[in-house]
Design a protein around this motif. Sequence first.
Motif, PDB file in Angstrom:
ATOM      1  N   TYR A 190       0.915  -1.642  -0.138  1.00 17.03           N
ATOM      2  CA  TYR A 190      -0.560   0.297  -0.014  1.00 17.03           C
ATOM      3  C   TYR A 190       0.847   1.272   0.100  1.00 17.03           C
ATOM      4  O   TYR A 190       0.467   2.149  -0.980  1.00 17.03           O
ATOM      5  N   ALA A 191       1.332   1.448   1.113  1.00 11.93           N
ATOM      6  CA  ALA A 191       2.538   3.049   1.111  1.00 11.93           C
ATOM      7  C   ALA A 191       3.644   2.817  -0.297  1.00 11.93           C
ATOM      8  O   ALA A 191       3.502   3.955  -1.057  1.00 11.93           O
ATOM      9  N   ASP A 192       3.878   2.055  -0.733  1.00  9.67           N
ATOM     10  CA  ASP A 192       4.627   1.861  -1.937  1.00  9.67           C
ATOM     11  C   ASP A 192       3.782   2.541  -3.610  1.00  9.67           C
ATOM     12  O   ASP A 192       4.285   3.335  -4.009  1.00  9.67           O
ATOM     13  N   PHE A 193       2.906   2.190  -3.377  1.00  9.45           N
ATOM     14  CA  PHE A 193       1.251   2.573  -4.837  1.00  9.45           C
ATOM     15  C   PHE A 193       1.143   4.000  -3.921  1.00  9.45           C
ATOM     16  O   PHE A 193       1.089   4.970  -5.036  1.00  9.45           O
ATOM     17  N   PHE A 194       0.843   4.247  -3.023  1.00  8.57           N
ATOM     18  CA  PHE A 194       0.458   5.796  -2.339  1.00  8.57           C
ATOM     19  C   PHE A 194       1.904   6.809  -3.219  1.00  8.57           C
ATOM     20  O   PHE A 194       1.419   7.637  -3.016  1.00  8.57           O
ATOM     21  N   ALA A 195       3.017   6.389  -2.357  1.00 12.64           N
ATOM     22  CA  ALA A 195       4.075   6.685  -2.667  1.00 12.64           C
ATOM     23  C   ALA A 195       4.135   7.352  -4.294  1.00 12.64           C
ATOM     24  O   ALA A 195       4.459   8.226  -4.531  1.00 12.64           O
ATOM     25  N   ALA A 196       3.912   6.177  -4.726  1.00 12.04           N
ATOM     26  CA  ALA A 196       4.072   6.465  -6.282  1.00 12.04           C
ATOM     27  C   ALA A 196       3.371   7.533  -7.050  1.00 12.04           C
ATOM     28  O   ALA A 196       3.145   7.982  -8.245  1.00 12.04           O
ATOM     29  N   GLY A 198       2.261  10.284  -6.005  1.00  8.00           N
ATOM     30  CA  GLY A 198       2.701  11.441  -5.111  1.00  8.00           C
ATOM     31  C   GLY A 198       2.078  11.601  -3.893  1.00  8.00           C
ATOM     32  O   GLY A 198       1.202  13.016  -3.043  1.00  8.00           O
ATOM     33  N   ILE A 199       0.963  10.701  -2.928  1.00 12.75           N
ATOM     34  CA  ILE A 199      -0.181  10.422  -2.013  1.00 12.75           C
ATOM     35  C   ILE A 199       0.622  10.517  -1.263  1.00 12.75           C
ATOM     36  O   ILE A 199       1.240   9.471  -0.420  1.00 12.75           O
ATOM     37  N   VAL A 200       0.132  11.549  -0.238  1.00  9.70           N
ATOM     38  CA  VAL A 200       1.280  11.786   1.006  1.00  9.70           C
ATOM     39  C   VAL A 200       0.480  11.108   2.126  1.00  9.70           C
ATOM     40  O   VAL A 200       0.578  11.076   3.164  1.00  9.70           O
ATOM     41  N   ASN A 201      -1.197  11.668   2.257  1.00  9.58           N
ATOM     42  CA  ASN A 201      -2.128  11.503   2.655  1.00  9.58           C
ATOM     43  C   ASN A 201      -2.795  10.921   2.523  1.00  9.58           C
ATOM     44  O   ASN A 201      -3.978  10.837   1.417  1.00  9.58           O
ATOM     45  N   TYR A 202      -3.028   9.264   3.981  1.00  5.85           N
ATOM     46  CA  TYR A 202      -3.586   7.990   3.124  1.00  5.85           C
ATOM     47  C   TYR A 202      -4.175   7.428   5.241  1.00  5.85           C
ATOM     48  O   TYR A 202      -3.245   6.902   5.481  1.00  5.85           O
ATOM     49  N   ASP A 203      -4.956   6.433   4.587  1.00  6.97           N
ATOM     50  CA  ASP A 203      -5.588   5.909   6.209  1.00  6.97           C
ATOM     51  C   ASP A 203      -5.644   4.427   5.381  1.00  6.97           C
ATOM     52  O   ASP A 203      -6.483   4.330   3.974  1.00  6.97           O
ATOM     53  N   ILE A 204      -5.777   3.482   5.866  1.00  7.60           N
ATOM     54  CA  ILE A 204      -5.745   2.204   5.878  1.00  7.60           C
ATOM     55  C   ILE A 204      -7.008   1.515   6.522  1.00  7.60           C
ATOM     56  O   ILE A 204      -6.290   1.236   7.863  1.00  7.60           O
ATOM     57  N   MET A 205      -8.335   1.731   6.649  1.00 11.84           N
ATOM     58  CA  MET A 205      -8.701   1.527   7.465  1.00 11.84           C
ATOM     59  C   MET A 205      -9.029   0.275   7.531  1.00 11.84           C
ATOM     60  O   MET A 205      -9.444  -0.770   7.061  1.00 11.84           O
ATOM     61  N   ILE A 206      -9.448  -0.107   8.678  1.00 15.50           N
ATOM     62  CA  ILE A 206     -10.204  -1.564   9.779  1.00 15.50           C
ATOM     63  C   ILE A 206     -11.332  -2.003   8.425  1.00 15.50           C
ATOM     64  O   ILE A 206     -12.347  -1.207   9.148  1.00 15.50           O
ATOM     65  N   PRO A 207     -11.986  -2.959   8.264  1.00 15.04           N
ATOM     66  CA  PRO A 207     -12.649  -3.209   7.431  1.00 15.04           C
ATOM     67  C   PRO A 207     -14.458  -3.563   8.637  1.00 15.04           C
ATOM     68  O   PRO A 207     -13.939  -4.324   9.396  1.00 15.04           O
ATOM     69  N   ASP A 208     -15.083  -3.351   8.032  1.00 12.64           N
ATOM     70  CA  ASP A 208     -16.275  -2.880   8.895  1.00 12.64           C
ATOM     71  C   ASP A 208     -16.666  -4.887   9.208  1.00 12.64           C
ATOM     72  O   ASP A 208     -16.529  -5.627   8.320  1.00 12.64           O
ATOM     73  N   ASN A 233       8.916   8.250   8.019  1.00 14.08           N
ATOM     74  CA  ASN A 233       8.841   9.726   9.411  1.00 14.08           C
ATOM     75  C   ASN A 233      10.389   9.605   9.814  1.00 14.08           C
ATOM     76  O   ASN A 233      10.309  10.420  10.119  1.00 14.08           O
ATOM     77  N   ARG A 234      11.943   8.834   8.776  1.00 14.45           N
ATOM     78  CA  ARG A 234      12.589   8.896   9.452  1.00 14.45           C
ATOM     79  C   ARG A 234      13.611   9.330   8.168  1.00 14.45           C
ATOM     80  O   ARG A 234      14.280   9.721   8.927  1.00 14.45           O
ATOM     81  N   THR A 235      12.837   9.804   6.886  1.00 14.08           N
ATOM     82  CA  THR A 235      13.301  10.425   6.138  1.00 14.08           C
ATOM     83  C   THR A 235      12.913  11.389   5.899  1.00 14.08           C
ATOM     84  O   THR A 235      11.971  11.948   6.289  1.00 14.08           O
ATOM     85  N   THR A 236      12.933  12.786   4.583  1.00 11.34           N
ATOM     86  CA  THR A 236      12.224  14.040   3.964  1.00 11.34           C
ATOM     87  C   THR A 236      11.198  13.263   3.415  1.00 11.34           C
ATOM     88  O   THR A 236       9.763  13.969   3.122  1.00 11.34           O
ATOM     89  N   GLN A 237      10.727  12.053   2.794  1.00 16.86           N
ATOM     90  CA  GLN A 237       9.537  11.205   2.360  1.00 16.86           C
ATOM     91  C   GLN A 237       8.343  11.229   3.381  1.00 16.86           C
ATOM     92  O   GLN A 237       7.746   9.630   3.384  1.00 16.86           O
ATOM     93  N   THR A 238       7.624  11.758   4.397  1.00 14.88           N
ATOM     94  CA  THR A 238       6.849  11.771   5.332  1.00 14.88           C
ATOM     95  C   THR A 238       5.704  11.428   5.573  1.00 14.88           C
ATOM     96  O   THR A 238       4.611  11.837   3.895  1.00 14.88           O
ATOM     97  N   ALA A 239       5.442  10.311   5.888  1.00 10.48           N
ATOM     98  CA  ALA A 239       3.582   9.704   5.302  1.00 10.48           C
ATOM     99  C   ALA A 239       3.191  10.121   6.620  1.00 10.48           C
ATOM    100  O   ALA A 239       2.965   9.348   7.713  1.00 10.48           O
ATOM    101  N   LYS A 240       2.016  10.440   6.332  1.00 12.17           N
ATOM    102  CA  LYS A 240       1.022  10.567   6.809  1.00 12.17           C
ATOM    103  C   LYS A 240      -0.027  10.149   6.729  1.00 12.17           C
ATOM    104  O   LYS A 240      -0.937   9.758   6.574  1.00 12.17           O
ATOM    105  N   ILE A 241      -0.646   8.404   7.875  1.00 11.97           N
ATOM    106  CA  ILE A 241      -1.175   7.669   7.721  1.00 11.97           C
ATOM    107  C   ILE A 241      -2.337   7.330   9.299  1.00 11.97           C
ATOM    108  O   ILE A 241      -2.359   7.989  10.383  1.00 11.97           O
ATOM    109  N   ARG A 242      -3.452   8.100   8.801  1.00 14.70           N
ATOM    110  CA  ARG A 242      -4.276   8.181  10.046  1.00 14.70           C
ATOM    111  C   ARG A 242      -4.487   7.556  10.478  1.00 14.70           C
ATOM    112  O   ARG A 242      -4.280   7.957  12.110  1.00 14.70           O
TER     113      ARG A 242
END
Length: 393
Positions: A190-196, A198-208, A233-242
């Motif tokens: 998931y993380a690699d895809f969103f980075a590719a 250009g999406i830095v702000n995403y959520d991976i929600m628990i299935p209902d 978040n140890r790099t300059t490519q900060t990921a905001k995972i809600r």
Amino acid sequence: MLAERSDFAAFQDQPITQLLVKVATRCNIDCSYCYWFRDASVYSKPKLMSADVLHRLLQRIEQHVVRYSLAEFPIILHGGEPLLWGVENFDRFAEACDGISARTGCDIPIAVTTNGVLIDDQWLDCFERGNISVAISLDGPAHIHDLNRRTFQGTGTHAAVERAARMLVSRDIGVIALAVCNPAYPPQQYADFFAACGIVNYDIMIPDATVDENPPSIAAFYKGLFDVWLAANRTTQTAKIRIISDMITALLGNNSPTEGVGHKPVELCTVMTDGTVEAHDVLRIAGDGFTSTRFNIFDHEIDEVRNEPRWKAARDASVKLCAKCRECKFMNACGGGYLPHRFSKKNGYDNPSVYCDDLYSMFENMQSVLESHLYFSKPDGSRVAMRDALAGS
């Protein structure tokens, strides 16, 4: 334990502070896990919100923000698929909210949650004109997304949605991607895809799922996701995972901004296409008509829903946890988990989350890692690791 208390005094007299507005009750794709169509009563509602309902809703919004002197009143346009409502209606709504803001001084941020399939340049222009932020449902790479998010003809929707996501990123539009966790796949995919994208702000929600179901374990996935977050978040490519940010916020003793984490009341108000007013829309996974009320915006002010029995029952259930939760060391941080995940036909919401064991494991892992990274300064200027301080106390 990092979080130590829970205080509801500030919420007791608080009016409704945000709206979820269902502008469409139908959808243009057929997602296998969608909670919305678990409740057949949605088919009895108008497909789209009419001009009359919209006019009355806008009147009620202005009345509400004036009566309670609100500085901010966020509104989320939702469905079904809300883009079926059309660009003209979105423009009309945004312009009207701007007018209310100008007259009242209340900021009314507008967001939309969409599957993205209909997004084109005309929609991007609309979002920019109305300063509308976008949450796009995108379950990571194609081989994960297309398992569940398909057309009515059975074909995948990933290509169209990825294209829409990249278009949103290319414009000055606030965007967050919303994925649903599939624990069969590693979070790094998931993380690699969103980075590719250009999406830095995403959520991976628990299935209902309710307590009456038997969903697969999610603990290993979210432990891995936390590791992904730490590494990013140890790099300059900060990921905001809600979900990770929310859990950290709750563990540190603060109120999480979303309702699925932390011990606090859920006070969401949902307006349907016909103007009826309900509680949290996800609660309809409990069954047909479970969220329906007799309240509507034609006969009732927005805040009157706080007196409606079903709304009050859902609100009270969100803070009145079962015995197991009350004895848990993560009670304040976890808050019992997401309210819909506590439901059973036998006990209503008086249950631990169907994901209880997973949530405990997730919080325990996260707390252990945080304690090894957090430090505080002693009077002599030296620094002590939180883990060492807690071990010696």
